[in-house]
Structures are given as C-alpha cells and as structure tokens.
Design an enzyme around this catalytic site. Structure first.
Site, PDB file in Angstrom:
ATOM      1  N   GLU A 181       0.381  -7.817  -3.854  1.00 44.22           N
ATOM      2  CA  GLU A 181      -0.810  -7.004  -4.113  1.00 44.22           C
ATOM      3  C   GLU A 181      -0.466  -5.524  -4.064  1.00 44.22           C
ATOM      4  OE1 GLU A 181      -4.517  -5.536  -1.392  1.00 44.22           O
ATOM      5  OE2 GLU A 181      -3.958  -7.644  -1.229  1.00 44.22           O
ATOM      6  N   ARG A 214       0.840  -1.202   0.000  1.00 46.80           N
ATOM      7  CA  ARG A 214       0.000   0.000   0.000  1.00 46.80           C
ATOM      8  C   ARG A 214       0.877   1.254   0.000  1.00 46.80           C
ATOM      9  NH1 ARG A 214      -5.096   0.165   0.843  1.00 46.80           N
ATOM     10  NH2 ARG A 214      -5.102  -1.843   1.953  1.00 46.80           N
ATOM     11  N   THR A 240      -8.020  -3.243  -2.675  1.00 45.41           N
ATOM     12  CA  THR A 240      -8.956  -2.131  -2.488  1.00 45.41           C
ATOM     13  C   THR A 240      -9.727  -1.864  -3.779  1.00 45.41           C
ATOM     14  OG1 THR A 240      -7.251  -1.206  -1.018  1.00 45.41           O
ATOM     15  CG2 THR A 240      -9.226   0.110  -1.338  1.00 45.41           C
ATOM     16  N   GLY A 291       0.402  -6.195   5.283  1.00 42.51           N
ATOM     17  CA  GLY A 291       0.675  -4.880   4.744  1.00 42.51           C
ATOM     18  C   GLY A 291       1.840  -4.216   5.444  1.00 42.51           C
ATOM     19  N   LYS A 316     -11.298 -13.277   2.429  1.00 41.08           N
ATOM     20  CA  LYS A 316     -10.369 -12.415   3.164  1.00 41.08           C
ATOM     21  C   LYS A 316     -11.054 -11.979   4.459  1.00 41.08           C
ATOM     22  CE  LYS A 316      -8.746  -7.616   2.835  1.00 41.08           C
ATOM     23  NZ  LYS A 316      -8.589  -6.449   1.933  1.00 41.08           N
TER      24      LYS A 316
END
Length: 211
Positions: free
Chosen positions: A47, A24, A76, A186, A136
C-alpha cells in the site's frame, strides 16, 4: 460491482501471508526497489498512502512492475475523487483511516477492494453493509487482542479483519489467536529514509513471526 477476481486474489494473498506493507512517505524514485525487497521477503500486498510524495506515480509504477504477482493499493483515501485517481493509477485496493460509505461504494463500483478504517462494531457492520471487502481495525494501538476477539464473535465469519497501527512482531501471535485475519504494517517495515535492504529485512522479521 467489485471484480470477483480482485476480491478472491486479495483474500488468497492475505490467507497466504497476512501482511499489508504500508509504504508511507516513500518516494516515487525508490518505491519499486523498496517494494521489491518487501516482496522478496514474502509479502504480496503493498500500500502507498496518498499523503506520500507523488503517490499516484508510485502506485502506477508498482502496478506496472508487479503485474499480477502482487496486489498494489492506495492508503489514506478520503474522498471519491481520489478513488477515481487511484483507479486510473491501476490500484487494486482502497484503504482509508475512516469509514466513509461514499468512498466504499465508489471503490466497489470501480471494481476495487475496499478496506475502510473502523474502531467499533457499529462502524464495522456499517462498512460491510456498504460493501466493504475487509475491515481495517484502526488505530491498532487502541485495540487489544481481547477487543479483536470480542468483535470476531459478532462479525461474519468470512469477514477479513485487519489490525493496523502499532502492531509489532511480538504482538502478531496474540492478535492471530484472537481472530485477526491479518495486519497492516507501516513503520515496523518502512519509514522515510529506510533503504530497500532495511525494509526487506524488517518485512522478513514479520513474515518469520507469522510463520
């Protein structure tokens, strides 16, 4: 329909090393170096959330860089328009924080892997009924190992169940014992400003915790 090759590859990758690295906030000009360091640590699923800078460029860059050596996904993802853009960028996985049947169906129809966010058994069953390839469990901060065990008792035995959010290396073993298939990590691996070396070292720590 979902590409069987993609579905099998994802299941195999998670079984071999049950980590999805979530980058992210990563910038497009650094994403390959960061992802390569994480890959070198042993992680094979990466991701890029769509609320990162130029995410579609990053996803396309990773897909071109890794080819079939790693599975590259988008996170997202909230609507079907973005599903289409992710497909164009060569994403293989669509991950969402919520359970939107339209997004799941669009993902599966495009031949990509669907991993929607769920918090309850009702949402998890609805996601699987809509065609999701993985569930998830999010946010992980709200889901104890006991809750994972309880959900595992009723979900299909072959369902891929990922715990995402707030998972530390110290929590990995308890979640695994409860039946989690894997984890989305993350900030434990990458935060804005981390170097490729830092991200790789963090990924290696999670790989070691999983054993």
């Amino acid at each position: 329909m979902i590409s069987n090759d993609n579905a099998v590859s994802f299941a195999q990758a998670i079984k071999a090393m049950p980590i999805v690295a979530i980058l992210r906030g990563v910038k497009a000009d650094e994403v390959v170096a960061v992802a390569q360091a994480i890959y070198d640590a042993g992680v094979r699923v990466i991701e890029v959330p769509l609320n990162s800078p130029n995410p579609f460029i990053s996803i396309a860059s990773l897909a071109a860089h890794f080819g079939d050596k790693a599975i590259v996904g988008a996170g997202t993802v909230l609507n079907t328009d973005d599903v289409a853009r992710c497909k164009d960028a060569a994403a293989q996985i669509i991950v969402s924080p919520n359970m939107n049947p339209d997004v799941i169906r669009a993902t599966v129809a495009a031949g990509m892997i669907s991993a929607p966010g769920c918090l309850t058994p009702t949402e998890a069953f609805a996601a699987l009924d809509a065609g999701a390839n993985a569930v998830k469990l999010f946010p992980g901060e709200l889901i104890s190992a006991a809750a994972v065990k309880a959900m595992r008792a009723v979900l299909p035995k072959d369902a891929i169940v990922l715990v995402v959010g707030g998972v530390s290396a110290e929590l990995v073993s308890s979640y695994r014992e409860a039946g989690a298939s894997g984890f989305g990590i993350g900030g434990g691996i990458y935060r804005v400003g981390y170097s490729a070396g830092q991200a790789g070292a963090n990924a290696a720590a999670f790989v070691a915790a999983i054993g």
